[in-house]
Design a protein around this motif. Structure first.
Motif, PDB file in Angstrom:
ATOM      1  N   LYS B 133       0.809  -1.290  -0.133  1.00  0.00           N
ATOM      2  CA  LYS B 133      -0.122  -0.096  -0.030  1.00  0.00           C
ATOM      3  C   LYS B 133       0.987   1.051  -0.028  1.00  0.00           C
ATOM      4  O   LYS B 133       1.976   1.058   0.410  1.00  0.00           O
ATOM      5  N   LEU B 134       0.277   2.365  -0.448  1.00  0.00           N
ATOM      6  CA  LEU B 134       1.180   3.568  -0.557  1.00  0.00           C
ATOM      7  C   LEU B 134       1.912   3.800   0.945  1.00  0.00           C
ATOM      8  O   LEU B 134       3.154   4.341   0.797  1.00  0.00           O
ATOM      9  N   ARG B 135       1.225   3.623   1.672  1.00  0.00           N
ATOM     10  CA  ARG B 135       1.671   3.842   3.478  1.00  0.00           C
ATOM     11  C   ARG B 135       2.868   3.350   3.338  1.00  0.00           C
ATOM     12  O   ARG B 135       3.664   3.599   4.408  1.00  0.00           O
ATOM     13  N   GLU B 136       3.267   2.301   2.731  1.00  0.00           N
ATOM     14  CA  GLU B 136       4.602   1.432   2.962  1.00  0.00           C
ATOM     15  C   GLU B 136       5.730   2.004   2.170  1.00  0.00           C
ATOM     16  O   GLU B 136       6.810   1.612   2.604  1.00  0.00           O
ATOM     17  N   CYS B 137       5.450   2.726   1.060  1.00  0.00           N
ATOM     18  CA  CYS B 137       6.604   3.264   0.356  1.00  0.00           C
ATOM     19  C   CYS B 137       6.857   4.681   0.565  1.00  0.00           C
ATOM     20  O   CYS B 137       7.212   5.370  -0.518  1.00  0.00           O
ATOM     21  N   ILE B 138       6.190   5.277   1.545  1.00  0.00           N
ATOM     22  CA  ILE B 138       6.378   6.949   1.645  1.00  0.00           C
ATOM     23  C   ILE B 138       7.106   6.943   3.216  1.00  0.00           C
ATOM     24  O   ILE B 138       6.896   6.090   4.005  1.00  0.00           O
ATOM     25  N   LYS B 139       7.914   8.163   2.965  1.00  0.00           N
ATOM     26  CA  LYS B 139       8.318   8.601   4.310  1.00  0.00           C
ATOM     27  C   LYS B 139       7.437   9.444   5.120  1.00  0.00           C
ATOM     28  O   LYS B 139       7.324   9.014   6.322  1.00  0.00           O
ATOM     29  N   GLU B 140       6.634  10.329   4.490  1.00  0.00           N
ATOM     30  CA  GLU B 140       5.707  11.199   5.109  1.00  0.00           C
ATOM     31  C   GLU B 140       4.474  11.545   4.216  1.00  0.00           C
ATOM     32  O   GLU B 140       4.848  11.560   3.127  1.00  0.00           O
ATOM     33  N   ILE B 141       3.574  11.744   4.906  1.00  0.00           N
ATOM     34  CA  ILE B 141       2.390  12.429   4.140  1.00  0.00           C
ATOM     35  C   ILE B 141       1.781  13.394   5.168  1.00  0.00           C
ATOM     36  O   ILE B 141       1.396  13.160   6.340  1.00  0.00           O
ATOM     37  N   SER B 142       1.508  14.528   4.709  1.00  0.00           N
ATOM     38  CA  SER B 142       0.975  15.481   5.288  1.00  0.00           C
ATOM     39  C   SER B 142       0.280  16.501   4.468  1.00  0.00           C
ATOM     40  O   SER B 142       0.201  16.423   3.313  1.00  0.00           O
ATOM     41  N   VAL B 143      -0.903  17.021   5.067  1.00  0.00           N
ATOM     42  CA  VAL B 143      -1.776  18.030   4.656  1.00  0.00           C
ATOM     43  C   VAL B 143      -1.326  19.482   4.937  1.00  0.00           C
ATOM     44  O   VAL B 143      -1.050  19.720   6.114  1.00  0.00           O
ATOM     45  N   ASN B 144      -0.961  19.936   3.689  1.00  0.00           N
ATOM     46  CA  ASN B 144      -0.686  21.479   3.854  1.00  0.00           C
ATOM     47  C   ASN B 144      -1.986  22.393   3.574  1.00  0.00           C
ATOM     48  O   ASN B 144      -2.394  22.530   2.480  1.00  0.00           O
ATOM     49  N   ILE B 145      -2.422  22.943   4.777  1.00  0.00           N
ATOM     50  CA  ILE B 145      -3.691  23.496   4.819  1.00  0.00           C
ATOM     51  C   ILE B 145      -3.178  24.919   4.038  1.00  0.00           C
ATOM     52  O   ILE B 145      -4.247  25.475   3.464  1.00  0.00           O
ATOM     53  N   GLY B 146      -2.195  25.607   4.035  1.00  0.00           N
ATOM     54  CA  GLY B 146      -1.886  26.910   3.490  1.00  0.00           C
ATOM     55  C   GLY B 146      -2.263  26.902   2.162  1.00  0.00           C
ATOM     56  O   GLY B 146      -2.948  27.828   1.771  1.00  0.00           O
ATOM     57  N   ASN B 147      -1.590  25.744   1.639  1.00  0.00           N
ATOM     58  CA  ASN B 147      -2.029  25.908  -0.179  1.00  0.00           C
ATOM     59  C   ASN B 147      -2.941  24.816  -0.567  1.00  0.00           C
ATOM     60  O   ASN B 147      -2.965  24.404  -1.618  1.00  0.00           O
ATOM     61  N   SER B 148      -3.759  24.311   0.551  1.00  0.00           N
ATOM     62  CA  SER B 148      -4.942  23.144   0.344  1.00  0.00           C
ATOM     63  C   SER B 148      -4.137  22.216  -0.512  1.00  0.00           C
ATOM     64  O   SER B 148      -4.887  21.852  -1.809  1.00  0.00           O
ATOM     65  N   SER B 149      -3.058  21.396  -0.097  1.00  0.00           N
ATOM     66  CA  SER B 149      -2.696  20.145  -0.858  1.00  0.00           C
ATOM     67  C   SER B 149      -2.157  19.281  -0.117  1.00  0.00           C
ATOM     68  O   SER B 149      -1.786  19.434   1.423  1.00  0.00           O
ATOM     69  N   ILE B 150      -1.918  17.910  -0.564  1.00  0.00           N
ATOM     70  CA  ILE B 150      -1.302  17.150   0.157  1.00  0.00           C
ATOM     71  C   ILE B 150       0.176  16.747  -0.445  1.00  0.00           C
ATOM     72  O   ILE B 150       0.259  16.678  -1.482  1.00  0.00           O
ATOM     73  N   GLU B 151       1.029  16.625   0.391  1.00  0.00           N
ATOM     74  CA  GLU B 151       2.480  16.346   0.201  1.00  0.00           C
ATOM     75  C   GLU B 151       3.035  15.214   0.698  1.00  0.00           C
ATOM     76  O   GLU B 151       2.694  14.793   1.819  1.00  0.00           O
ATOM     77  N   ILE B 152       3.483  14.593  -0.080  1.00  0.00           N
ATOM     78  CA  ILE B 152       3.979  13.173   0.179  1.00  0.00           C
ATOM     79  C   ILE B 152       5.474  12.809  -0.385  1.00  0.00           C
ATOM     80  O   ILE B 152       5.973  13.455  -1.362  1.00  0.00           O
ATOM     81  N   SER B 153       6.342  12.643   0.935  1.00  0.00           N
ATOM     82  CA  SER B 153       7.729  12.276   0.355  1.00  0.00           C
ATOM     83  C   SER B 153       7.937  10.932   0.450  1.00  0.00           C
ATOM     84  O   SER B 153       7.385  10.033   1.189  1.00  0.00           O
ATOM     85  N   LEU B 154       8.761  10.407  -0.803  1.00  0.00           N
ATOM     86  CA  LEU B 154       8.740   8.975  -0.838  1.00  0.00           C
ATOM     87  C   LEU B 154      10.085   8.385  -0.202  1.00  0.00           C
ATOM     88  O   LEU B 154      11.101   8.956  -0.122  1.00  0.00           O
ATOM     89  N   ASP B 155       9.701   6.919  -0.079  1.00  0.00           N
ATOM     90  CA  ASP B 155      10.876   6.113   0.748  1.00  0.00           C
ATOM     91  C   ASP B 155      11.574   5.224  -0.453  1.00  0.00           C
ATOM     92  O   ASP B 155      11.003   4.492  -0.996  1.00  0.00           O
ATOM     93  N   LYS B 156      12.745   5.872  -1.019  1.00  0.00           N
ATOM     94  CA  LYS B 156      13.531   5.379  -2.088  1.00  0.00           C
ATOM     95  C   LYS B 156      13.762   4.018  -1.996  1.00  0.00           C
ATOM     96  O   LYS B 156      13.441   3.265  -3.089  1.00  0.00           O
ATOM     97  N   GLU B 157      14.363   3.744  -1.032  1.00  0.00           N
ATOM     98  CA  GLU B 157      14.864   2.243  -0.610  1.00  0.00           C
ATOM     99  C   GLU B 157      13.946   1.292  -0.895  1.00  0.00           C
ATOM    100  O   GLU B 157      13.989   0.272  -1.547  1.00  0.00           O
ATOM    101  N   LYS B 158      12.769   1.280  -0.165  1.00  0.00           N
ATOM    102  CA  LYS B 158      11.578   0.739  -0.210  1.00  0.00           C
ATOM    103  C   LYS B 158      11.236   0.413  -1.656  1.00  0.00           C
ATOM    104  O   LYS B 158      10.824  -0.751  -2.102  1.00  0.00           O
TER     105      LYS B 158
END
Lengths: 600, 383
Positions: B133-158
């Motif tokens: 699932k996506l949650r397993e290959c990401i480092k972090e997922i967060s909601v940026n309320i400022g510019n109303s977007s979701i930011e995802i940083s990926l886990d490269k190794e995985k």
């Protein structure tokens, strides 16, 4: 800031929690604050809990300062002289009561030897961790904890002298041991609780050996001679109560010998023991079914029409009789009146209970067992000095249960009996095994408690040496006389016509669902049918509508309530319970039609 | 060897027994001796048969039920993987016999073809089998309320381990999220709502959805554990998806199994399902160290599968098939059965055990079975 809660309610904040708590404790010890207050500082939550309410379980502990108890030799000698009391010690802050809450923050030493400067409290005695019953077990520290538990539970069921004025009381189910004794091997708790005022067992001679296999699986062998000399003999008392109740319309029950016209009149024989006032006389021998108190009640449903109806105007018989399976002598008759002013009669029955096969006996170590065999005195094994055991206990009961105290008590009892003194078996503080063994040797017996014994039947010497000595044994209240029960035919339930349940109602022993399965599995279908024949009935069934028909006994004719007279009716055999379920279906507006077919 | 003689007995003895005799006797055995052997075997065989009227069902039920009372330990653990507990003991028996739709621990044993079964590259293969699932290959997922977007940083190794490229991930996300745009932004993947109705609430919902988004692997397989079984390596999985796994080239489809009898019946057919019920019950009983004759379990498995679909021993399954109203009513929910029977006017022929016990009639089992029919002098049979 630390929050302070008093009895669960927030009362304020303090700056220095540790200091605050210490202050409360010192003030309490000084006697400025009530000794009933307990306080705890919870570091994790940073709050202080003070409890002063009721319902907390608290126990006394000695206060320790700098590794030394505040209680000194001087206090002890003053206590012994009676110059100081318990409450003085509490007021002086030498002993304080802690509850479960405050115990969290203290370090309690078990004995004086293990005291360190960190300790805040010390047990008054290591024995205080035990309850009353558990501290009555001698050498309790040599037993496994589960056995100590079992042992203290068993003691509660032991027969003894529960109260001295039992003769003028009307308690239910009273058992009194006829010749109770103080145990030879006792603990300090026997002294404190004045056990000699209400003892509940007897010191008897126990041999640990097997005897013809009749003491397998925790059974015990009793010496018939000992029983005849009074071992385990008890008296059972049970009152029967009758009251002249008042009913609406000025009608009352009447305690008297019932008239012959009364509905439900028993036979004259049943009333033979009653005196003129309708009450049995004291010392009458009574058996099951005999009337103790003759009583009649007014008719049950009285309406204006019934006044002319002779049948319903009759009084009902409602005498109090001896219960099923009981017998004995009338011990005491009491005539009085109750709170409402009704006449109240109580008749107490007395029955002597001589130990019989199946009665339950126990030592104080959770080693309970039932009597497996009662052996003639002549057939019992005897020792070289001619001692015959009262009870033979199986050695197989020892290894798996690890009740070492049972064995120690046996040696202790032997020493006590030989040297004529009581043996102190206080838990954690008893006479040592070595001392007891040395004393036994001095008395001229083998140091390990064994003796050379001879077969009572053949006179041959046993190859093995038998471990024999004195022990305190108790008779438990579970006696076969109260439990024995069997039935072939007997009463049935009104609704289902199946046998009643339970000993009091002379009930049957149920062949349940799983027991039924065993019959089915063996293919024993005819036997199964016979077993379930208890509620067998013959029911006439209308061939045309398949419902249960009616037999008119006067005209000796069958008719169907639906199809009428002119109909073919066949008798079939059914379980009455099934007829009942057919009736229930009908009450649910479901038509259960029976289609009959020839059996062959 | 006299083939003729053996053929004569083919009707009387099962083929397996005949084959065993054939293997055991010397080939130059005389006809009379062989006949003697066969006759003796036949005699033995017939004495071992269950007699007519024997109550096999009840004996079977008690034979499985009684050891059930002694069962302890309800779970079984795999060394090293703490999440992989297997339901065992009585709860598992109940699960199998009730034929539950959702097992508490669905599992598969995947057998592999060479070279994977030697252990080469098995780890990588196992990782590919496992549902990611996506949650397993990401480092972090967060909601940026400022510019109303979701930011995802990926886990490269995985991602490298799973052979997932950034592009592939974005295309998957694009396809599964409607009303959102997915863009690359340096290290981050930024998800923005397309429309104007961008409430924070919908953003959070989208974030939760993204976390559970399927990326790769086989759906339904939540855990994989390569283990050595005997000489070869196999993969044990938590979660099942027999259909997809069997289609994989590397998998030895002849031996790979799931512990879900319903799934097996769907994919491999009813005979396989019967075998599965049998094996699963046996497994539990063996683990507990109990001893139950397989024939009892076979009977239960047969009853469960006799209609062509696996049915549990429940009031909705096997019990509902009973022809007798009274027998059904005596099991569970009596009122329901009696009312339904009265609506349709059902007839109870009193052919089985329970009904006859209720009526206190002779049950048609064992010695209650034979009927005596007498002929009178005229040769008529009595009614």
């Amino acid at each position: 800031m630390t929050e302070v809660y008093l009895n669960g309610k927030f009362v304020g904040d303090v700056e220095n929690p540790v200091e605050f708590v210490d202050h409360i404790i010192t003030e309490r010890r000084k006697g400025v604050l009530s000794p009933n207050i307990n306080v705890l500082y919870v570091k994790e939550n940073d709050n202080i809990i003070i409890e002063a309410g009721k319902g907390r379980l608290r126990r006394p502990l000695l206060v320790i300062k700098e590794g030394k108890p505040l209680l000194t030799e001087k206090h002890v000698s003053q206590l012994e002289k009676g110059e100081l009391t318990w409450s003085d010690l509490i007021n002086q802050g030498i002993i304080e009561y802690l509850d479960a809450l405050e115990e969290e923050n203290v370090l309690v030493a078990f004995t004086e030897e293990e005291l360190t400067p960190e300790h805040t409290h010390m047990e008054i005695s290591p024995m205080v961790q035990l309850g009353l019953c558990a501290s009555l077990v001698p050498f309790g520290n040599h037993n496994q904890s589960t056995r100590l538990n079992a042992g203290s539970k068993n003691q509660k069921q032991a027969l003894g002298l529960y109260i001295a004025n039992y003769l003028v009381r009307m308690d239910m189910d009273v058992n009194i041991l006829q010749t109770p004794q103080m145990p030879i091997v006792n603990t300090i708790m026997h002294e404190i609780s004045e056990y000699d005022k209400h003892p509940s067992g007897q010191n008897i001679i126990v041999a640990i050996m097997s005897y013809k296999g009749y003491n397998m699986e925790d059974a015990i062998i009793l010496n018939k001679g000992s029983i005849e000399r009074g071992l385990g003999r008890s008296t059972y008392y049970r009152p029967s109560i009758a009251e002249e109740l008042r009913y609406s319309g000025g009608l009352v029950d009447q305690i008297s010998i019932p008239d012959k016209e009364v509905k439900g009149y028993r036979s004259e024989k049943d009333y033979r023991l009653l005196e003129g006032d309708g009450i049995i006389y004291p010392e009458a021998f009574i058996n099951e079914g005999d009337v103790l108190i003759g009583k009649t009640s007014p008719p049950r449903f009285l309406s204006s029409m019934d006044e002319y109806n002779l049948v319903s105007n009759m009084r009902r018989e409602s005498s109090v009789t001896v219960k099923h399976g009981e017998r004995g002598y009338v011990d005491f008759v009491l005539i009085t009146e109750n709170e409402e002013g009704n006449k109240l009669v109580q008749v107490r029955i007395r029955d002597q209970r001589v130990p019989e096969v199946g009665d339950k006996f126990t030592s104080r170590h959770g080693q309970k067992g039932v009597v497996g065999l009662i052996v003639n005195h002549t057939d019992m094994p005897f020792s070289a000095s001619g001692i015959v055991p009262d009870l033979i206990f199986s050695p197989h009961s020892i290894p798996s249960r690890m009740t070492v105290a049972h064995l120690l008590e046996l040696i202790g009892g032997k020493v006590g009996a030989l040297s004529g003194r009581f043996i102190d078996g206080t838990t954690f503080d008893s006479e040592t095994e070595e001392d007891l063994r040395a004393e036994l040797l001095k008395c001229g017996f083998r140091e390990n408690g064994t003796e050379t014994m001879y077969n009572g039947m053949t006179g041959e010497m046993f190859e093995a040496k038998i471990y024999m000595g004195n022990m305190y044994y108790m008779k438990l209240k579970h006696m076969v006389a109260n439990k024995i029960h069997s039935r072939a035919r007997g009463p049935v339930q009104l609704l289902t016509r199946q046998p009643t349940e339970g000993r009091a109602k002379e009930g049957g022993l149920r062949l349940g669902e799983m027991e039924k399965d065993t019959f089915v599995a063996h293919g024993a279908s005819l036997l199964l049918k016979e077993r379930f024949d208890a509620d067998r009935t013959i029911v006439p069934v209308c061939e045309s509508c398949g419902l249960i028909a009616i037999k008119d006994e006067f005209k000796n004719k069958h008719f169907c309530p639906i199809c009428g007279d002119d109909v073919e009716v066949t008798n079939i055999e059914l379980a009455y319970a099934f007829k009942l379920i057919l009736d229930e279906f009908k009450s649910l507006c479901i038509y259960p039609k029976l289609e009959l077919k020839g059996k062959y | 060897m006299d083939e003729e003689l053996l053929k004569e007995y083919s009707e009387l003895l099962p083929q397996k027994v005949l084959d065993e005799i054939k293997d055991a006797v010397p080939s130059n055995i005389s006809k009379s001796k062989l006949k003697e052997i066969l006759d003796k075997t036949l005699e033995e065989y017939n004495t071992m048969k269950v007699s007519p009227g024997e109550c096999v069902g009840l004996v079977g039920a008690e034979s499985i039920g009684e050891p059930g009372t002694q069962m302890t330990l309800n779970t079984f653990h795999f060394a090293g993987v703490s999440e992989m507990n297997v339901t065992m003991g009585l709860p598992r028996i109940i699960e199998i016999l009730d034929c539950s739709k959702s097992l508490s621990t669905p599992m598969m044993e995947i057998y592999l073809k060479s070279p994977l079964n030697k252990g080469k590259g098995i780890k990588e293969f196992a990782e590919n089998v496992k549902e990611t699932k996506l949650r397993e290959c990401i480092k972090e997922i967060s909601v940026n309320i400022g510019n109303s977007s979701i930011e995802i940083s990926l886990d490269k190794e995985k991602m490298d381990l799973l052979h997932i490229t950034r592009k592939k991930l974005i295309s998957i996300m694009d396809a599964s999220l409607k009303g959102f745009t997915v863009k690359e932004n340096d290290e981050l993947i930024v998800v923005k709502p397309r429309g104007k109705d961008d409430t924070v609430n919908s953003l959070f919902k989208a974030k939760e959805k993204l976390k559970e988004m399927y990326v790769s692997g086989i759906k339904g397989i939540t855990q994989v554990l390569p283990v050595k079984k005997g000489e070869e390596y196999i993969i044990i999985t938590a979660g099942t998806n027999l259909k997809v796994v069997l289609e994989m080239e590397e998998v030895d489809a002849t031996r790979t199994i799931s512990n879900d009898s319903l799934e097996i019946s769907e994919i491999l057919g009813i005979e396989a399902a019967r075998e599965s019920v049998l094996n699963e019950v046996k497994k539990v009983i063996d683990v507990q160290g109990l001893n139950v004759d397989v024939r009892h379990i076979m009977l239960v498995a047969d009853i469960m599968c006799i209609s062509g679909a696996v049915k549990g021993i429940t009031r909705y399954g096997v019990v509902s098939e009973k022809s007798s109203v009274l027998a059904r009513a005596s099991f569970e929910t009596p009122l329901k059965h009696i009312i339904n029977a009265s609506i349709s006017g059902e007839r109870d022929h009193l052919n089985s055990v329970v009904e006859n016990v209720m009526l206190n009639q002779v049950i048609p089992i064992g010695c209650g079975m034979p009927k005596l029919v007498l002929e009178n002098e005229k040769g008529e049979k009595a009614k």
